[in-house]
Scaffold this active site. Structure first.
Site, PDB file in Angstrom:
ATOM      1  N   GLY A 236       0.829  -1.189   0.000  1.00 19.93           N
ATOM      2  CA  GLY A 236       0.000   0.000   0.000  1.00 19.93           C
ATOM      3  C   GLY A 236       0.869   1.245   0.000  1.00 19.93           C
ATOM      4  O   GLY A 236       2.061   1.203   0.322  1.00 19.93           O
ATOM      5  N   CYS A 237       0.262   2.373  -0.353  1.00 18.24           N
ATOM      6  CA  CYS A 237       1.031   3.611  -0.467  1.00 18.24           C
ATOM      7  C   CYS A 237       1.524   4.104   0.894  1.00 18.24           C
ATOM      8  O   CYS A 237       2.722   4.381   1.062  1.00 18.24           O
ATOM      9  CB  CYS A 237       0.205   4.676  -1.170  1.00 18.24           C
ATOM     10  SG  CYS A 237      -1.494   4.827  -0.567  1.00 18.24           S
TER      11      CYS A 237
END
Length: 349
Positions: free
Chosen positions: A148-149
């Site tokens: 995920g970012c």
């Protein structure tokens, strides 16, 4: 030249993958799917790609995807795991930009994503694609769960401290104050993402619990090689009125060993050979605009008090936080130079 398929080509991470791969000297996109836009030329939807591709969106055809060397899933959670087993049986590698292969803990996955995992046997053999920390495993992987970012900024921000032979920080009271542009929510229409809801506005969200929290904890446990030491970690994401960009501010308490350590040198040495992690001089301020469109993450350190450390980490959430890192992983999986197709410089101003 390898052949590439992209499932979910109309979302932001999907078109970002296409933008990057169209400049890749050793990859050619042959399949680009969309549930709603089959038959439409890509350039009609994304005019920035006019003159660069004559691809059209197509319906998802598993047989066509099996002809590819690698398939990226830029889709909602739950899609990649429906097709991963068939693809790897055909010799096709899989890189998922959703959460299907991020969490090894099935109970946590089902709790946070509200679905039963379709292929736990494939999940067990998948590799978490935080490139700088899992490079050797990624080279051998058949299935990658792209991080995920937010977790990307947190892991790269904390890894030098957690990998140290000495305990440099108190792991039970880490605070992560993170901000992202609205593209992180994806391209689908929703009331909370429209202009009048976000312009001139700044808000926290997911304060009571965010899906990236268990991913952050599991990943940090793997980095530190210790379980159940991050129970007190606080993570609060915020939405800022910009399209791209992410800045995480991480607050940690130093141990006695941490107080005595040259932390700037620790970070500079840890990332000395990394092409996509830039450790700035102490007391710098990494800006999101400096990494806009680039597969880079910039880090800076502040030590406001003898026992406190602040880590700042900035990235483009669609590039290093998603599609760029996915291509970085693809490069490793196929033995290419890690920066193939990723040499773009951030857009500033």
């Amino acid at each position: 030249m390898i052949s590439v398929g992209i499932v979910g080509g109309t979302g932001y991470t999907g078109v970002e993958l296409l933008r990057i791969l169209l400049r890749h000297p050793k990859a050619q996109v042959r399949v680009l799917t969309s549930r709603t836009e089959a038959g439409k030329p890509v350039a009609d939807m994304f005019p920035n790609l006019r003159g660069h591709t004559d691809l059209q969106f197509s319906d998802l055809n598993i047989d066509a995807l099996k002809e590819c060397d690698v398939v990226f899933f830029a889709t909602p959670h739950g899609v990649a795991m429906q097709h991963a087993k068939d693809l790897i049986a055909a010799g096709t590698k899989v890189i998922d930009l959703a959460a299907d292969f991020r969490l090894q803990n099935l109970e946590q996955f089902e709790k946070w994503y509200g679905m039963e995992h379709a292929c736990p046997d494939v999940l067990k053999d998948s590799v978490y694609g935080l490139t700088e920390l899992n490079r050797e495993k990624i080279k051998q992987a058949q299935v990658i769960g792209n991080p995920g970012c937010y977790p990307t900024t947190v892991q790269l921000g904390l890894a030098p401290l957690l990998k140290s032979a000495q305990a440099l920080i108190e792991t039970k009271n880490i605070i992560i104050d993170a901000k992202s542009g609205v593209s992180g929510a994806g391209r689908k229409a929703s009331l909370g993402m429209i202009y009048s809801e976000n312009a001139d506005n700044f808000k926290a969200y997911g304060v009571a619990g965010h899906r990236h929290h268990p991913e952050i904890v599991e990943a940090l446990e793997n980095i530190a090689g210790k379980k159940d030491v991050f129970e007190g970690l606080l993570f609060v994401p915020h939405l800022v009125p910009m399209i791209r960009g992410m800045l995480s501010t991480i607050y940690v308490d130093l141990t006695e060993a941490g107080k005595q350590t040259d932390l700037q040198a620790l970070y500079e040495n840890f990332y000395a050979n990394e092409k996509f992690v830039d450790v700035m001089p102490a007391n710098s301020s990494p800006e999101t605009r400096s990494v806009r469109g680039a597969n880079e993450l910039r880090i800076a350190l502040y030590k406001p008090q003898p026992n406190k450390l602040i880590i700042l980490a900035a990235q483009d959430n669609l590039v290093k936080g998603a599609s760029g890192q996915a291509v970085q992983n693809m490069n490793l999986m196929f033995g290419f130079n890690e920066d193939e197709g990723l040499q773009g410089i951030g857009l500033l101003p």
